[in-house]
Design an enzyme around this catalytic site. Sequence first.
Site, PDB file in Angstrom:
ATOM      1  N   ARG A 159      -1.728   3.791  14.826  1.00 53.36           N
ATOM      2  CA  ARG A 159      -2.354   3.975  13.501  1.00 53.36           C
ATOM      3  C   ARG A 159      -2.999   5.351  13.330  1.00 53.36           C
ATOM      4  O   ARG A 159      -4.069   5.487  12.720  1.00 53.36           O
ATOM      5  CB  ARG A 159      -3.443   2.914  13.243  1.00 53.36           C
ATOM      6  CG  ARG A 159      -3.008   1.512  13.035  1.00 53.36           C
ATOM      7  CD  ARG A 159      -1.901   1.311  12.014  1.00 53.36           C
ATOM      8  NE  ARG A 159      -1.216   0.105  12.419  1.00 53.36           N
ATOM      9  CZ  ARG A 159      -0.150   0.080  13.214  1.00 53.36           C
ATOM     10  NH1 ARG A 159       0.436   1.200  13.613  1.00 53.36           N
ATOM     11  NH2 ARG A 159       0.383  -1.046  13.589  1.00 53.36           N
TER      12      ARG A 159
ATOM     13  N   CYS B 289      -5.885  -3.826   6.865  1.00 53.57           N
ATOM     14  CA  CYS B 289      -6.829  -4.001   7.973  1.00 53.57           C
ATOM     15  C   CYS B 289      -7.924  -2.939   7.898  1.00 53.57           C
ATOM     16  O   CYS B 289      -7.640  -1.748   7.743  1.00 53.57           O
ATOM     17  CB  CYS B 289      -6.094  -3.894   9.306  1.00 53.57           C
ATOM     18  SG  CYS B 289      -5.036  -5.325   9.571  1.00 53.57           S
TER      19      CYS B 289
ATOM     20  N   GLU C 272     -10.018   1.673  10.435  1.00 56.86           N
ATOM     21  CA  GLU C 272      -8.671   2.169  10.117  1.00 56.86           C
ATOM     22  C   GLU C 272      -8.685   2.696   8.679  1.00 56.86           C
ATOM     23  O   GLU C 272      -8.056   3.699   8.369  1.00 56.86           O
ATOM     24  CB  GLU C 272      -7.675   1.012  10.253  1.00 56.86           C
ATOM     25  CG  GLU C 272      -6.249   1.407   9.956  1.00 56.86           C
ATOM     26  CD  GLU C 272      -5.264   0.300  10.327  1.00 56.86           C
ATOM     27  OE1 GLU C 272      -5.440  -0.351  11.381  1.00 56.86           O
ATOM     28  OE2 GLU C 272      -4.324   0.090   9.539  1.00 56.86           O
TER      29      GLU C 272
HETATM   30  C1  LIG Z   1      -2.234  -5.460   1.153  1.00 59.39           C
HETATM   31  C2  LIG Z   1      -2.174  -4.375   2.184  1.00 59.39           C
HETATM   32  C3  LIG Z   1      -1.480  -4.573   3.371  1.00 59.39           C
HETATM   33  C4  LIG Z   1      -1.423  -3.574   4.338  1.00 59.39           C
HETATM   34  N1  LIG Z   1      -0.734  -3.795   5.492  1.00 59.39           N
HETATM   35  C5  LIG Z   1      -0.634  -2.797   6.417  1.00 59.39           C
HETATM   36  C6  LIG Z   1       0.122  -2.992   7.622  1.00 59.39           C
HETATM   37  O1  LIG Z   1       0.701  -4.046   7.862  1.00 59.39           O
HETATM   38  N2  LIG Z   1       0.191  -1.952   8.509  1.00 59.39           N
HETATM   39  C7  LIG Z   1      -0.437  -0.751   8.261  1.00 59.39           C
HETATM   40  O2  LIG Z   1      -0.326   0.157   9.094  1.00 59.39           O
HETATM   41  N3  LIG Z   1      -1.151  -0.554   7.134  1.00 59.39           N
HETATM   42  C8  LIG Z   1      -1.264  -1.539   6.217  1.00 59.39           C
HETATM   43  N4  LIG Z   1      -1.999  -1.339   5.081  1.00 59.39           N
HETATM   44  C9  LIG Z   1      -2.682  -0.039   4.879  1.00 59.39           C
HETATM   45  C10 LIG Z   1      -1.802   0.981   4.139  1.00 59.39           C
HETATM   46  O3  LIG Z   1      -0.727   0.326   3.537  1.00 59.39           O
HETATM   47  C11 LIG Z   1      -1.285   2.056   5.105  1.00 59.39           C
HETATM   48  O4  LIG Z   1      -2.312   2.677   5.832  1.00 59.39           O
HETATM   49  C12 LIG Z   1      -0.497   3.154   4.345  1.00 59.39           C
HETATM   50  O5  LIG Z   1       0.087   4.007   5.293  1.00 59.39           O
HETATM   51  C13 LIG Z   1      -1.373   3.965   3.396  1.00 59.39           C
HETATM   52  O6  LIG Z   1      -0.523   4.858   2.695  1.00 59.39           O
HETATM   53  P1  LIG Z   1      -0.992   5.472   1.298  1.00 59.39           P
HETATM   54  O7  LIG Z   1       0.116   6.288   0.750  1.00 59.39           O
HETATM   55  O8  LIG Z   1      -1.530   4.399   0.409  1.00 59.39           O
HETATM   56  O9  LIG Z   1      -2.155   6.433   1.767  1.00 59.39           O
HETATM   57  P2  LIG Z   1      -3.619   6.567   1.146  1.00 59.39           P
HETATM   58  O10 LIG Z   1      -4.368   5.295   1.345  1.00 59.39           O
HETATM   59  O11 LIG Z   1      -3.539   7.080  -0.258  1.00 59.39           O
HETATM   60  O12 LIG Z   1      -4.231   7.694   2.098  1.00 59.39           O
HETATM   61  C14 LIG Z   1      -4.460   7.432   3.460  1.00 59.39           C
HETATM   62  C15 LIG Z   1      -4.719   8.768   4.167  1.00 59.39           C
HETATM   63  O13 LIG Z   1      -3.518   9.532   4.178  1.00 59.39           O
HETATM   64  C16 LIG Z   1      -3.745  10.805   3.578  1.00 59.39           C
HETATM   65  N5  LIG Z   1      -2.514  11.223   2.892  1.00 59.39           N
HETATM   66  C17 LIG Z   1      -1.755  10.509   2.035  1.00 59.39           C
HETATM   67  N6  LIG Z   1      -0.677  11.219   1.667  1.00 59.39           N
HETATM   68  C18 LIG Z   1      -0.755  12.410   2.307  1.00 59.39           C
HETATM   69  C19 LIG Z   1       0.060  13.589   2.327  1.00 59.39           C
HETATM   70  N7  LIG Z   1       1.192  13.711   1.614  1.00 59.39           N
HETATM   71  N8  LIG Z   1      -0.352  14.622   3.100  1.00 59.39           N
HETATM   72  C20 LIG Z   1      -1.487  14.556   3.819  1.00 59.39           C
HETATM   73  N9  LIG Z   1      -2.303  13.478   3.834  1.00 59.39           N
HETATM   74  C21 LIG Z   1      -1.935  12.422   3.074  1.00 59.39           C
HETATM   75  C22 LIG Z   1      -4.907  10.587   2.628  1.00 59.39           C
HETATM   76  O14 LIG Z   1      -5.565  11.802   2.339  1.00 59.39           O
HETATM   77  C23 LIG Z   1      -5.761   9.629   3.442  1.00 59.39           C
HETATM   78  O15 LIG Z   1      -6.496  10.335   4.410  1.00 59.39           O
HETATM   79  C24 LIG Z   1      -2.070  -2.335   4.102  1.00 59.39           C
HETATM   80  C25 LIG Z   1      -2.760  -2.127   2.891  1.00 59.39           C
HETATM   81  C26 LIG Z   1      -2.814  -3.128   1.937  1.00 59.39           C
HETATM   82  C27 LIG Z   1      -3.547  -2.887   0.664  1.00 59.39           C
END
Ligand SMILES: Cc1cc2nc3c(=O)[nH]c(=O)nc-3n(C[C@H](O)[C@H](O)[C@H](O)COP(=O)(O)OP(=O)(O)OC[C@H]3O[C@@H](n4cnc5c(N)ncnc54)[C@H](O)[C@@H]3O)c2cc1C
Length: 312
Positions: free
Chosen positions: A165, A213, A304
């Site tokens: 992660r 999480c 996380e």
């Molecule tokens: C219902 C639900 C279920 C989930 N299940 C899981 C799971 O099973 N496994 C898991 O690992 N996660 C899970 N997550 C968490 C989430 O889906 C992951 O962490 C996902 O990778 C977040 O991606 P995001 O684009 O939404 O990033 P964001 O939440 O928008 O950002 C997360 C971080 O990444 C950075 N970031 C985003 N894009 C870029 C970019 N292009 N360049 C540089 N930095 C960037 C942001 O600045 C921030 O620091 C879940 C979330 C929800 C709501």
Amino acid sequence: MMSTVADILIERAAAIPTWFRIGGGADRLARPETVEQLRRAVEIDPSLRVLGDGANLLVDDDGVGELVVVLDRGEFVRVEADPGTGRVVAGAGADLPKLIVETVRQGLGGLEVLGGIPATVGGAAIMNAGGAFGQFADCVRCVHGLDRAGREVTRERRETGFSYRSSGLQDLVLTRVEFALTPGDPAALRLRLKEVMEYKKRTQPLAANSAGCVFKNPALERDLEGIDVRPGQPELRKGDRISAGFLIDRAGCKAMTVGGATVSDRHANFIVTQRGATAGHVIELIGKVRDRVRDRLGVALETEVVIWRRSS
Ligand SMILES: Cc1cc2nc3c(=O)[nH]c(=O)nc-3n(C[C@H](O)[C@H](O)[C@H](O)COP(=O)(O)OP(=O)(O)OC[C@H]3O[C@@H](n4cnc5c(N)ncnc54)[C@H](O)[C@@H]3O)c2cc1C
């Protein structure tokens, strides 16, 4: 309110949409469409923040002062796939669930193990998103981005610093990711994706407002005794990575509430929010859960979920 700075349209006092559906906004927000426009955004504010799908993000109620960029258009959502070789190049703002469906349709295997994870490609790379079936890092060939001086950078897989992660990519604004997928049978891949999604729906409260999480599953720093491990499960030994949800449950935190934020009774590592919740409630609840798990079980939990706070 909108204004144009160095050819980039900047929105003032913009909302930051997250899966929690709470929290503050951005004083300034831009949606560049090209790497060149993104470079100008980095020049305007080298400490800019990138918003992905907001699925792992909690923004404090005061919002943030840095420029926030959203990569949801133009080059950043483009996807190219070569079904013959399995090479796929996806913009960092491309929607991961849609990319999974598309690659499965084309008979390209690898990403289906991430079914049901809401994310952009960039956000999934930064977090090395994953779960019981695999992780994002497993099929990455290389990533591209800009550093904080606006220079284009490519990191090969061995230079990405992916770990559980986490990644060593936090210094970059990711612009696109190249994957090495494995050509396979679309019907078998579809079936696998269905299984992964069903498992996720069964075990997690996907419909609620949350960020998935809240805590990482910790690697134990010592043997854990006195915990009622179910028969058939191995004992908890130093170095084992153990479910944070299991520990939170055993520490008696399920249904713990602060204001409109509650520890999910379905999956104890999820905090879900109801009407009236604030980011402050969630932050306070995170602190209470962390303290109780440390006091009762002697295990330190690390978040996380990413929390954005106003820096000054
Ligand atoms: C219902 C639900 C279920 C989930 N299940 C899981 C799971 O099973 N496994 C898991 O690992 N996660 C899970 N997550 C968490 C989430 O889906 C992951 O962490 C996902 O990778 C977040 O991606 P995001 O684009 O939404 O990033 P964001 O939440 O928008 O950002 C997360 C971080 O990444 C950075 N970031 C985003 N894009 C870029 C970019 N292009 N360049 C540089 N930095 C960037 C942001 O600045 C921030 O620091 C879940 C979330 C929800 C709501």
